[in-house]
Design a protein around this motif. Sequence first.
Motif, PDB file in Angstrom:
ATOM      1  N   LYS A   2       0.812  -1.217   0.000  1.00  0.00           N
ATOM      2  CA  LYS A   2       0.000   0.000   0.000  1.00  0.00           C
ATOM      3  C   LYS A   2       0.844   1.264   0.000  1.00  0.00           C
ATOM      4  N   ASP A   3       1.853   1.317   0.873  1.00  0.00           N
ATOM      5  CA  ASP A   3       2.702   2.507   0.978  1.00  0.00           C
ATOM      6  C   ASP A   3       4.152   2.173   0.655  1.00  0.00           C
ATOM      7  N   ILE A   4       4.338   1.248  -0.262  1.00  0.00           N
ATOM      8  CA  ILE A   4       5.683   0.771  -0.564  1.00  0.00           C
ATOM      9  C   ILE A   4       6.581   1.875  -1.100  1.00  0.00           C
ATOM     10  N   HIS A   5       5.980   2.813  -1.859  1.00  0.00           N
ATOM     11  CA  HIS A   5       6.772   3.884  -2.467  1.00  0.00           C
ATOM     12  C   HIS A   5       7.197   4.940  -1.453  1.00  0.00           C
ATOM     13  N   VAL A   6       6.577   4.936  -0.275  1.00  0.00           N
ATOM     14  CA  VAL A   6       6.881   5.928   0.757  1.00  0.00           C
ATOM     15  C   VAL A   6       7.897   5.383   1.757  1.00  0.00           C
ATOM     16  N   ASN A   7       7.752   4.131   2.097  1.00  0.00           N
ATOM     17  CA  ASN A   7       8.518   3.561   3.205  1.00  0.00           C
ATOM     18  C   ASN A   7       9.830   2.881   2.821  1.00  0.00           C
ATOM     19  N   TYR A   8      10.029   2.616   1.516  1.00  0.00           N
ATOM     20  CA  TYR A   8      11.201   1.832   1.129  1.00  0.00           C
ATOM     21  C   TYR A   8      11.925   2.451  -0.069  1.00  0.00           C
ATOM     22  N   SER A   9      13.215   2.161  -0.161  1.00  0.00           N
ATOM     23  CA  SER A   9      14.013   2.626  -1.294  1.00  0.00           C
ATOM     24  C   SER A   9      13.597   1.866  -2.552  1.00  0.00           C
ATOM     25  N   TYR A  10      14.008   2.365  -3.700  1.00  0.00           N
ATOM     26  CA  TYR A  10      13.646   1.722  -4.967  1.00  0.00           C
ATOM     27  C   TYR A  10      14.120   0.277  -5.008  1.00  0.00           C
TER      28      TYR A  10
ATOM     29  N   THR B 123      14.702  -1.790  -2.533  1.00  0.00           N
ATOM     30  CA  THR B 123      13.910  -2.627  -1.628  1.00  0.00           C
ATOM     31  C   THR B 123      12.513  -2.867  -2.188  1.00  0.00           C
ATOM     32  N   GLN B 124      11.948  -1.860  -2.845  1.00  0.00           N
ATOM     33  CA  GLN B 124      10.641  -2.028  -3.478  1.00  0.00           C
ATOM     34  C   GLN B 124      10.671  -3.170  -4.488  1.00  0.00           C
ATOM     35  N   VAL B 125      11.721  -3.203  -5.290  1.00  0.00           N
ATOM     36  CA  VAL B 125      11.862  -4.271  -6.291  1.00  0.00           C
ATOM     37  C   VAL B 125      11.904  -5.634  -5.618  1.00  0.00           C
ATOM     38  N   ASP B 126      12.680  -5.733  -4.528  1.00  0.00           N
ATOM     39  CA  ASP B 126      12.796  -7.010  -3.801  1.00  0.00           C
ATOM     40  C   ASP B 126      11.448  -7.441  -3.214  1.00  0.00           C
ATOM     41  N   ILE B 127      10.700  -6.480  -2.672  1.00  0.00           N
ATOM     42  CA  ILE B 127       9.403  -6.793  -2.069  1.00  0.00           C
ATOM     43  C   ILE B 127       8.425  -7.291  -3.125  1.00  0.00           C
ATOM     44  N   VAL B 128       8.397  -6.619  -4.277  1.00  0.00           N
ATOM     45  CA  VAL B 128       7.503  -7.022  -5.352  1.00  0.00           C
ATOM     46  C   VAL B 128       7.828  -8.446  -5.816  1.00  0.00           C
ATOM     47  N   ILE B 129       9.097  -8.710  -6.049  1.00  0.00           N
ATOM     48  CA  ILE B 129       9.506 -10.046  -6.511  1.00  0.00           C
ATOM     49  C   ILE B 129       9.169 -11.113  -5.484  1.00  0.00           C
ATOM     50  N   ALA B 130       9.471 -10.824  -4.211  1.00  0.00           N
ATOM     51  CA  ALA B 130       9.237 -11.805  -3.138  1.00  0.00           C
ATOM     52  C   ALA B 130       7.745 -12.086  -2.973  1.00  0.00           C
ATOM     53  N   SER B 131       6.905 -11.034  -2.962  1.00  0.00           N
ATOM     54  CA  SER B 131       5.470 -11.230  -2.753  1.00  0.00           C
ATOM     55  C   SER B 131       4.833 -11.982  -3.927  1.00  0.00           C
ATOM     56  N   MET B 132       5.323 -11.714  -5.140  1.00  0.00           N
ATOM     57  CA  MET B 132       4.797 -12.448  -6.294  1.00  0.00           C
ATOM     58  C   MET B 132       5.231 -13.905  -6.284  1.00  0.00           C
ATOM     59  N   ALA B 133       6.458 -14.138  -5.849  1.00  0.00           N
ATOM     60  CA  ALA B 133       6.961 -15.520  -5.787  1.00  0.00           C
ATOM     61  C   ALA B 133       6.204 -16.346  -4.753  1.00  0.00           C
ATOM     62  N   LEU B 134       5.832 -15.682  -3.646  1.00  0.00           N
ATOM     63  CA  LEU B 134       5.100 -16.372  -2.585  1.00  0.00           C
ATOM     64  C   LEU B 134       3.618 -16.551  -2.935  1.00  0.00           C
ATOM     65  N   GLY B 135       3.161 -15.805  -3.957  1.00  0.00           N
ATOM     66  CA  GLY B 135       1.772 -15.946  -4.389  1.00  0.00           C
ATOM     67  C   GLY B 135       0.818 -15.221  -3.486  1.00  0.00           C
TER      68      GLY B 135
END
Length: 213
Positions: free
Chosen positions: A191-199, A201-213
């Motif tokens: 929800k607030d990924i663009h505010v709370n994390y660096s670019y 880290t955002q990439v890592d979060i997106v990849i990890a959450s998609m991999a986990l389904g």
Amino acid sequence: MDLNHENATNKLSTTKASARKTVWDSSTHMIFVELCLEEVKIGNRPASHFNKVGWTNLANNLKTRTGKDYTKLQLKNHWDSMKRDWKLYDHLMRIESGLGWDPVKKTINATSEWWDEKIQADPELTKFRGYLAPYKGNDVRYHIPNFRRGQTVAQCAPKGLKETFNYYHSSLRNVIERTFGVWKARWAILKDIHVNYSYETQVDIVIASMALG
């Protein structure tokens, strides 16, 4: 031939070949852009290119941020490539009329016919297309509900190549939007990924959450 001259020539050839082979991933590219802006702000780009201090800072800071070594030639080539892309983009957005920018898809809004015409004239513009826009017009349907209003199967079916393309384009778009909706609903961190994390880290979060389904 002088041995020192031959060694210098071979080193220069190797450096140029290395620069040509350099691949910039999206994360490294964005970091490079941020670092370039910092150097511009502190006055290390007095003309069209950076001064010696600017290039040195870019190489050192990029290595610190990414762990990757880049030569001045590699950095300059990427800078020049960015300038060429900007000139193409600036031409499209300022000189061509009737264009817009989609902040979600990060692409230029234009019809398929417009893109086909422009890319045929200048193939370099392909990099800005990014998104296959649907065909538009009062006589061309796009949204799925429009294909369900006919009285018969024949009336509901897409007519011609343009409507057939639009039908599958709209269907795929619906699936993608629903998929992203489910994904964002499941992971509150987005929800607030663009505010709370660096670019990065955002990439890592997106990849990890998609991999986990």
